[in-house]
Each structure stands twice: as C-alpha cells, then as structure tokens.
Design an enzyme around this catalytic site. Sequence first.
Site, PDB file in Angstrom:
ATOM      1  N   TRP A 186       1.204  -0.826  -0.322  1.00  0.00           N
ATOM      2  CA  TRP A 186       0.221  -0.071   0.328  1.00  0.00           C
ATOM      3  C   TRP A 186       0.929   1.088  -0.350  1.00  0.00           C
ATOM      4  CZ3 TRP A 186      -0.199   3.989   3.867  1.00  0.00           C
ATOM      5  CH2 TRP A 186      -0.999   5.905   4.079  1.00  0.00           C
ATOM      6  N   GLU A 225      -3.104  -3.060  -2.441  1.00  0.00           N
ATOM      7  CA  GLU A 225      -4.376  -2.549  -1.588  1.00  0.00           C
ATOM      8  C   GLU A 225      -4.253  -0.778  -1.825  1.00  0.00           C
ATOM      9  OE1 GLU A 225      -3.539  -1.913   2.667  1.00  0.00           O
ATOM     10  OE2 GLU A 225      -5.210  -1.201   2.963  1.00  0.00           O
ATOM     11  N   LYS A 227      -6.988   2.493  -1.871  1.00  0.00           N
ATOM     12  CA  LYS A 227      -7.657   3.657  -0.755  1.00  0.00           C
ATOM     13  C   LYS A 227      -8.422   4.307  -1.420  1.00  0.00           C
ATOM     14  CE  LYS A 227      -6.244   6.045   2.967  1.00  0.00           C
ATOM     15  NZ  LYS A 227      -5.416   6.222   4.068  1.00  0.00           N
ATOM     16  N   ASP A 258      -9.517  -3.114   1.991  1.00  0.00           N
ATOM     17  CA  ASP A 258      -9.537  -2.421   3.257  1.00  0.00           C
ATOM     18  C   ASP A 258     -11.300  -2.283   3.468  1.00  0.00           C
ATOM     19  OD1 ASP A 258      -9.708  -0.761   5.933  1.00  0.00           O
ATOM     20  OD2 ASP A 258      -7.723  -1.003   6.111  1.00  0.00           O
ATOM     21  N   HIS A 261     -11.188   2.244   2.948  1.00  0.00           N
ATOM     22  CA  HIS A 261     -11.196   2.203   1.944  1.00  0.00           C
ATOM     23  C   HIS A 261     -11.993   3.159   1.123  1.00  0.00           C
ATOM     24  CE1 HIS A 261      -6.424   1.740   3.098  1.00  0.00           C
ATOM     25  NE2 HIS A 261      -6.923   2.385   3.313  1.00  0.00           N
ATOM     26  N   HIS A 285      -7.940  -6.515   4.639  1.00  0.00           N
ATOM     27  CA  HIS A 285      -8.112  -5.207   5.861  1.00  0.00           C
ATOM     28  C   HIS A 285      -8.994  -5.556   6.693  1.00  0.00           C
ATOM     29  CE1 HIS A 285      -3.659  -4.375   4.532  1.00  0.00           C
ATOM     30  NE2 HIS A 285      -3.629  -5.639   5.038  1.00  0.00           N
ATOM     31  N   ASP A 293     -11.140   7.323   7.046  1.00  0.00           N
ATOM     32  CA  ASP A 293     -10.828   5.868   7.441  1.00  0.00           C
ATOM     33  C   ASP A 293     -10.395   5.533   8.772  1.00  0.00           C
ATOM     34  OD1 ASP A 293      -9.339   3.351   7.309  1.00  0.00           O
ATOM     35  OD2 ASP A 293      -7.986   5.069   5.246  1.00  0.00           O
ATOM     36  N   ASP A 295     -10.071   3.908  11.231  1.00  0.00           N
ATOM     37  CA  ASP A 295      -9.020   2.072  11.236  1.00  0.00           C
ATOM     38  C   ASP A 295      -9.374   2.214  13.283  1.00  0.00           C
ATOM     39  OD1 ASP A 295      -7.859   1.502   9.643  1.00  0.00           O
ATOM     40  OD2 ASP A 295      -7.058   3.401   9.528  1.00  0.00           O
ATOM     41  N   ASP A 325      -6.689  -4.780  10.569  1.00  0.00           N
ATOM     42  CA  ASP A 325      -6.307  -3.141   9.940  1.00  0.00           C
ATOM     43  C   ASP A 325      -6.770  -2.409  10.773  1.00  0.00           C
ATOM     44  OD1 ASP A 325      -4.311  -1.103   9.625  1.00  0.00           O
ATOM     45  OD2 ASP A 325      -5.243  -1.098   7.137  1.00  0.00           O
TER      46      ASP A 325
HETATM   47  C1  RNT Z   1      -3.910   3.123   5.181  1.00  0.00           C
HETATM   48  C2  RNT Z   1      -3.633   1.465   4.723  1.00  0.00           C
HETATM   49  C3  RNT Z   1      -2.326   0.592   5.682  1.00  0.00           C
HETATM   50  C4  RNT Z   1      -2.401   0.949   6.175  1.00  0.00           C
HETATM   51  C5  RNT Z   1      -1.060  -0.317   6.931  1.00  0.00           C
HETATM   52  C6  RNT Z   1      -0.446   0.617   8.491  1.00  0.00           C
HETATM   53  O1  RNT Z   1      -4.771   3.211   4.758  1.00  0.00           O
HETATM   54  O2  RNT Z   1      -4.952   0.780   5.451  1.00  0.00           O
HETATM   55  O3  RNT Z   1      -2.551  -0.973   4.817  1.00  0.00           O
HETATM   56  O4  RNT Z   1      -3.210   0.513   7.383  1.00  0.00           O
HETATM   57  O5  RNT Z   1      -0.335  -0.351   6.330  1.00  0.00           O
HETATM   58 ZN    ZN Z   2      -4.998  -0.898   5.300  1.00  0.00          ZN
END
Ligand code: RNT
Ligand code: ZN
Length: 417
Positions: A186, A225, A227, A258, A261, A285, A293, A295, A325
């Site tokens: 990513w 990946e 986003k 993810d 994303h 993820h 996003d 997290d 993630d």
């Molecule tokens: C970032 C991505 C990625 C990170 C990690 C730390 O938006 O989701 O995967 O969160 O690699």
């Molecule tokens: Zn991610």
Amino acid sequence: MNTQHIHQAYAIARERYADIGVDTEQVINQLQHFHLSLHCWQADDVKGFEVQAGAMSGGIQSTGDFPGAARNIDELRQDILMAKSLIPGQHRLNLHEIYGDFKGKVVDRDEVTVEYFQSWIDWAREHDTKLDFNSSSFSHPKSGSLSLANPDEGIRSFWVEHTKRCRDIANAMGEAQGDPCIMNLWVHDGCKDVSVNHALYRNTLKRSLDEIFATPQPMMKDCIEGKVFGIGLESFTVGSHDFYTAYAAQNDKILTIDTGHYHPTESPADKVSAVLPFVKELMLHVSRPVRWDSDHVTIMDDPTQELFSEIVRADALGRVHYGLDFFDGSINRIGAYVIGSRAAQKCMLRALLEPREAISHLELAGDGYKVLAILEEQKAMPWQAVYDEFCLRNDVPVGSEFISEIDNYVAEVISKR
Ligand code: RNT
Ligand code: ZN
C-alpha cells in the site's frame, strides 16, 4: 464462568442448528481453520522500531495517547503473545518493514535485508506463528506525497528498491515457515489539491509495480491495496480501488479490500462477488471506519457481518486471507486486539452458521418472503453458545472473562512501562 453451563447451552444450540440443517461441529472445525493475520501495528500506534524514526506521515494517523504502548520489540512481542492468549484459534502475525530488529543501527528503507527479520522468523517458529509482511512507504523523509508514482526518478527508484527488498524478505519468511508469506503493498501516493498529471502518476505507478513484480518469488504472495484518500492528500489518490482491481486482474495479484477504504455508502462486502470472477484471491484489511478511514477497532457491526457472509456465500473461504487493520491509540491496545479479532471471528461464525443451501433454494424458487424470514431468524439463533464452546475448546477465556486477564496484565506489565 461455569463450564457445565456453557456445554449445556452448546448442546441445546447444536440441536437448534441441526433442526435447520446446520452441523455446528463442522462449523467449529471450519472456524478452527480460520486464521486471522494480526497486524503488529495496533501495539504501538504504527511507530515501528527504526532508529531514525521521525513523525508519522503518508496519509495515515493514529490518534490517542493511552499509556502503555509497546516501546520496543520485546514489549511488542510480549503484547502480541498476550493478545493471542485471549483469542481462540491459531493466528498469523502481519509485520510492517519498519518493525525490523535493527539492533541500534540506522538502516534505510533501501538497505533493508532479511538479516533484520531473522529474530522475527525465529520468534515466529518458537511460537508456532506464521508471518505476513508489508512494505512501508510512510513516515520517511522521502515519503512526500508521491513514492512509487513519483516522476522524480531518484525517489521512485528508492521506493522500488525498498519494495523489491521487502519481497525478498517476505519470500525468506515464506521459505522458513513452509507457507507463503503474504506481502501487502500500500502506498499513500496522491495530491492534496487539484492536479492535472493523473495519467502520468498512474502510468508511473504501473511501471513501478511492473518492475517490482518482475522477479518471481515462489514463497510469497503479493497483494495490492487501494484507498479513497489519505490525510493531506484529499483530492486525488493514484492507487485507487479501480487502479488496483484492474492491475490485480491483469497481473494475477491478490487484491486487498480494506473496509475503511471506500466511500461511506459503498459496501466493501459487495466487492467480494464482483471481483472474484477476475482475481484468484483476496486479502482483507478488516477495520472500522467512523465517518472516514479512522481505523477504529473492528466490532460485530453490519458491514463486517455482510463481508464475511458474502465470502461464505460465494464459497470463497479458501481464496481469502484475513488481515486486520485498525489502530486505536486511545484505549488499551491488548483490549483492541482481542475485541477486534473476536468480533471478526464471530462474524465468520455467524456466516458459517447460515443454512445457505436452504435459503438459496428458496430464493431461486422465488420464495422471497421466506428468504427474508429465515435471514431474520438467523439473527436471534444461539450462535453465542457455539462461540463460547469454541473458546472453551481452545482454552481461552469465555465471554467478557478476558477483561480481568487484561487487567492483570496491565497491573503486572503495562503499568510498569
Ligand atoms: C492505510 C492502509 C494500510 C495501513 C497499514 C499500516 O490506509 O490501510 O494498510 O493501514 O499498512
Ligand atoms: Zn489497510
């Protein structure tokens, strides 16, 4: 927790599920083979162990400064083992390149070799854990807003070199563990404001990926990946979902989904059956976006449930890898791992407990209301009794019992940091 009660509740649940044609013993067995890849970066808010580490950059952010974050490799390993002891089943560990064992040395990203991961490989073997890996393009003086898509050849080739080296490391991990290491790629590349060179950046990223993937690496698998946007890069993202979906389909790469994303009303779960006819495998993820996003720690919410249900309904269990993630620095971090991992498992369990074939037949027969009725009934079926039994069989705390174990760990270990 009275174990007798748990077994009794399970015996009744088993009968209830048998009545609708679901074999809970078979499901427990499937859940036993469901391996999450625990992300190492929840333990320390994505800081890593580079000697020269600077501020976090590259479009991501961890907020909160709850005390007790892992400050070094030993603390992180201790925390991971603690979290794993509270999560039923056998799980992998997902490392980022910045979590190498650099032993006090300044090792730049284009100099990294497997030597700095040997102690991880040994640790993983000792603890019967398989490793996955990630190249790290963020939090570096050369991160800027463009890395692999940078038209500046010096910067682009620096990141190409980094990523190639990461694939070597991942391959060595895969060889050591006798099982392919999954490496996620990513990069944050994008533009803060209106920009006109989108095609240039995307063609440059494609060229970089082609160069990176040119070397066959038999014991690792690549996943890519995309986003929507990163912080400070709101207007344009080079590696968008479309870009990577097309690249993965054309080049036989694993696509990473993810859950944070996508646009807020877009369903990540819907991607599963849309892309599986074209890409062999998916990496997840699993995260929880709150308005963006962000997290947050995964919970058993509808989007997560839908994601796992779609995988099971697509009969794609063997084609998906299950990474987590999230990184919340505002709460106890072991708690974050345990809640998020157990929530993902519970969603998978509920997906597996669905009387799929029966519902599918009703749908194909045009019995729409019955489909809805059975799916509604599923929500109140005694799946929790099955999960509790699964925890007991795996010798981990049942229900909220893990809270007191974390309290003890805080008192004995974390509070002394
Ligand atoms: C970032 C991505 C990625 C990170 C990690 C730390 O938006 O989701 O995967 O969160 O690699
Ligand atoms: Zn991610």
